[in-house]
Design a protein around this motif. Structure first.
Motif: not given
Ligand code: NAD
Length: 478
Positions: A255-257, A278-290, A391-397, A420-423
């Motif tokens: 999530i990129v706020r 890209g062959q990694g289980c934990a890679l961040l492949t969905r870039l959810v950007v404001h 995305f537009d709101t933190d809740e949506e992200a 960020g910690y709360e999220m």
């Protein structure tokens, strides 16, 4: 491979291109299970104390540490991983995990429960009894460790170390696409004098894996691989009610706020996407950007991606090597085609890098205008393919991040660390990297929520996954 351990004693790097490995069959699996069962039921290993077993594992660490360069060369040749990632994530981190496990093993985790005074159930009017309870931990028994191809040294070490330290015997089956770095453990088992039958390595594919997960002499299966095979293994292990530990796939969200450092976030996103092609289980492949910064994020990410040197990983200046094999590239390319067909927009890559005709190379591919319901946002592609979702709101992200059947990892980029910690608390995943993440990873438990797995690897309770608890009740004063 034959039943007990690897056979070769060479210390030079073995090049998969020029050397061959026997493919294990049913007879090899049968012999390995029998050896492990015998060593558990009759051998010294489960009967040793933790301190004694730790001596062997310290020797193992020293032997592996002395071979760092050899292991790195092997992984570059076997997996095709670029050198920077290989030396750190593929070799250095696993050795840190081994040391952390030894630290944790040094602690006495038996528990003394409070002394209890209670009536004698057979003589309720007689004198009361006083007694105590101690809870100890014992090995589960014979463990099958089955691993995937992408980080073979790490994944195999992550089975060998906790299973053995906890006093189990192990049959290890590596991926058929990366058997060499597993066989190294057999070589080292001989070198450090591990008792026979404690560590058994069998090469081969699903047929061997099926035996190791269904044989009644096996008490536990610890698996790292895909979600589909993990589910199949649960089924195979069910009739004999084995303990099952699963480390599976992911489709993790970054999530990129609106207040994030866009340049830093975009550079990090591309660097993470490209890890091991890209062959990694934990890679961040969905870039959810404001949406307010999405355009500049995408432009920067594309600029960064175009700087990445793709090529032969034996060249130290190369940042990203090839995929493991043609079938994997075909899978990645079919996901890219599906993404295009479903209406996502390719803003970088999408094909094969020019001038690299030999090897299974693919470009870093970035999609924008991705809807989280699209196939490329829901399926694990296992290639350097990123999906930008606005995305537009933190809740949506948070809702987008959690709208996945996986739950392995996550990330948040923001100038407001407390927010960020709360999220991070609201993300349903086994780990979250806040602003890139720091801290001692080797001491932290890693694993999945939802269909990303069952159980945890590493961290203070790592050995507990491979142990049973036993409560010993005893009287005091008699
Ligand atoms: P895979 O599931 O195809 O194969 C993994 C292992 O399972 C191989 O050794 C294979 O031979 C064996 N196998 C296949 N069918 C079997 C069966 N029916 N019974 C028993 N064994 C069987 O995985 P892969 O392609 O080698 O690895 C990539 C996958 O692993 C990705 O999904 C990735 O996310 C996941 N992974 C997860 C973690 C984690 O820690 N969560 C780490 C690395 C990789």
């Amino acid at each position: 491979m034959s039943n007990v351990r690897a056979t070769k004693s060479s210390t030079r790097p073995r090049r998969p291109s020029s050397e061959r490995v026997a493919i294990g069959d049913a007879a090899a699996a049968e012999a390995a299970i029998a050896a492990a069962r015998h060593a558990f039921d009759h051998g010294p290993w489960p009967r040793m104390g933790m301190a004694e077993r730790s001596v062997y594992l310290r020797r193992m660490h020293a032997a592996l540490d002395a071979r760092r360069q050899q292991i790195a060369a092997l992984i570059v040749a076997e997996v095709g991983c670029a050198q920077g990632v290989t030396h750190g994530m593929q070799v250095g981190n696993p050795l840190d995990h081994l040391l952390a496990a030894l630290d944790h093993a040094g602690r006495d985790d038996s528990v003394r429960l409070p002394i209890d005074v209670s009536p004698d159930p057979f003589h309720p009017d007689g004198p009361k009894r006083i007694g105590g309870t101690t809870v100890v931990r014992e090995p589960v028994g014979v463990v099958s460790g089955i691993t995937g191809y992408n980080f073979p040294f790490l994944l195999n070490l992550a089975k060998v170390v906790p299973a053995l330290l906890a006093g189990n015997t192990l049959v290890l089956k590596p991926s058929p696409f990366t058997p060499f770095s597993a066989l190294l453990f057999g070589e080292i088992a001989d070198e450090i004098g591990l008792p026979r039958g404690v560590l058994n390595i069998v090469t081969g594919g699903p047929e061997v894996g099926a035996m190791l997960t269904s044989d009644p002499r096996v008490d536990m299966v610890s698996f790292t691989g895909s979600e589909a095979v993990g589910a199949a293994i649960m089924g195979q292990a069910a009739p004999t009610l084995k303990r099952v530990h699963l480390e599976l796939g992911g489709k993790s969200a970054l999530i990129v706020r609106h207040d994030a450092d866009v340049a830093r976030a975009a550079a990090m996103a591309v660097a993470v996407l490209s890890v091991n092609a890209g062959q990694g289980c934990a890679l961040l492949t969905r870039l959810v950007v404001h949406n307010s910064i999405r355009r500049s994020f995408v432009e920067t990410a594309c600029a960064v991606a175009s700087q990445f040197k793709i090529g032969d990983p034996s060249d130290p200046s190369v940042a990203m090597g090839p995929l493991i094999r043609e079938a994997q590239r075909a899978k990645v390319e079919s996901f890219i085609a599906i993404g295009r067909d479903e209406g996502a927009r390719i803003v970088h890559g999408g094909g094969r890098p020019p001038g690299l005709d030999k090897g299974f190379f693919t470009e870093i591919t970035l999609f924008d205008d991705v809807d989280n319901a699209m196939t490329i946002a829901q399926e694990e592609v296992f290639g350097p393919v990123g999906c930008v979702i606005g995305f537009d709101t933190d809740e949506e992200a948070i809702a987008i991040a959690n709208d996945s059947r996986f739950g392995l990892n996550g990330g948040i980029e923001t100038a407001d660390a407390a927010k960020g910690y709360e999220m991070a608390m609201q993300i349903r995943a086994g780990s979250v990297m806040l602003n890139g993440g720091t801290g001692r990873m080797s001491y932290a438990p890693i694993g999945g929520y939802k269909r990303s797995g069952i159980g945890r690897e590493y961290g203070p309770d790592w050995l507990h996954e491979y142990q049973n608890q036993k409560s010993v009740f005893y009287p005091i004063g008699r």
